[in-house]
Scaffold this motif. Sequence first.
Motif, short mmCIF file in Angstrom:
data_model
loop_
_atom_site.label_atom_id
_atom_site.label_comp_id
_atom_site.label_asym_id
_atom_site.label_seq_id
_atom_site.Cartn_x
_atom_site.Cartn_y
_atom_site.Cartn_z
N CYS A 37 0.83 -1.22 0.00
CA CYS A 37 0.00 0.00 0.00
C CYS A 37 0.86 1.26 0.00
CB CYS A 37 -0.92 0.02 1.22
SG CYS A 37 -2.35 -1.04 1.06
N ALA A 71 0.85 4.06 -2.92
CA ALA A 71 0.34 5.38 -2.53
C ALA A 71 1.36 6.48 -2.82
CB ALA A 71 -0.02 5.39 -1.04
N SER A 91 -5.37 4.06 -3.91
CA SER A 91 -5.94 3.89 -2.58
C SER A 91 -5.65 2.49 -2.05
CB SER A 91 -7.46 4.10 -2.63
OG SER A 91 -8.07 3.02 -3.32
N SER A 92 -5.82 2.31 -0.75
CA SER A 92 -5.62 0.98 -0.18
C SER A 92 -6.64 -0.01 -0.73
CB SER A 92 -5.66 1.02 1.35
OG SER A 92 -6.92 1.47 1.80
N GLU A 93 -7.84 0.45 -1.03
CA GLU A 93 -8.86 -0.43 -1.63
C GLU A 93 -8.40 -0.93 -3.00
OE1 GLU A 93 -13.51 -0.30 -3.16
OE2 GLU A 93 -12.66 1.45 -2.15
N ASP A 94 -7.93 -0.01 -3.84
CA ASP A 94 -7.46 -0.41 -5.17
C ASP A 94 -6.16 -1.21 -5.07
OD1 ASP A 94 -9.66 0.68 -6.42
OD2 ASP A 94 -8.67 2.59 -6.83
#
Length: 179
Positions: free
Chosen positions: A26, A30, A44-47
Amino acid sequence: MSDPPRIETDRLVLRARTIEDFPAYCEIWANPETTRFIGGSPISSEDSWMRFSRAAGQWRLCGYGLWAVEERSTGRFIGEVGAADFKRIISPPLEGMPECAWSLDPAVHGRGFASEALAAALKWLDATSTSERFCCIIDPANAPSIRVAEKAGFRLVGTADYKGAEINLYHRLRVVRAT
């Protein structure tokens, strides 16, 4: 195959990713320096989770994928390298060619790690793949990645529009080594 083989080089370990790698993953994605030539915006951390888990699944579905790259001297996760089938919608199509990719923490750029990791990955791919040709795509302004690709035997074959940006297309023939 569900997990990648472990490969050790002088300074690196190419291995299966673990959940413990995810926080560092991450942080890498980022970082605006990581994505400057790959999409242009930090992820993003989700992606990042989607990318991270997709890479793990490639091994099971394709028999090849992206290894986690660990620095041997520190044991630290520093990025990923290997080949994948990203199912890109691009012309000319990349179908039938494993797409090589590498992305390392900007903190370790300039130390030759990308070339070392890619050489190890390609040695394994050359020995195990049924594909005769590998490809990669690189932003024309990404001179360091172009040097890594060319050092590994990739040659520019043209350009393409991918998601509204011009990218360079590179191909490399599989190297058959005598045993």
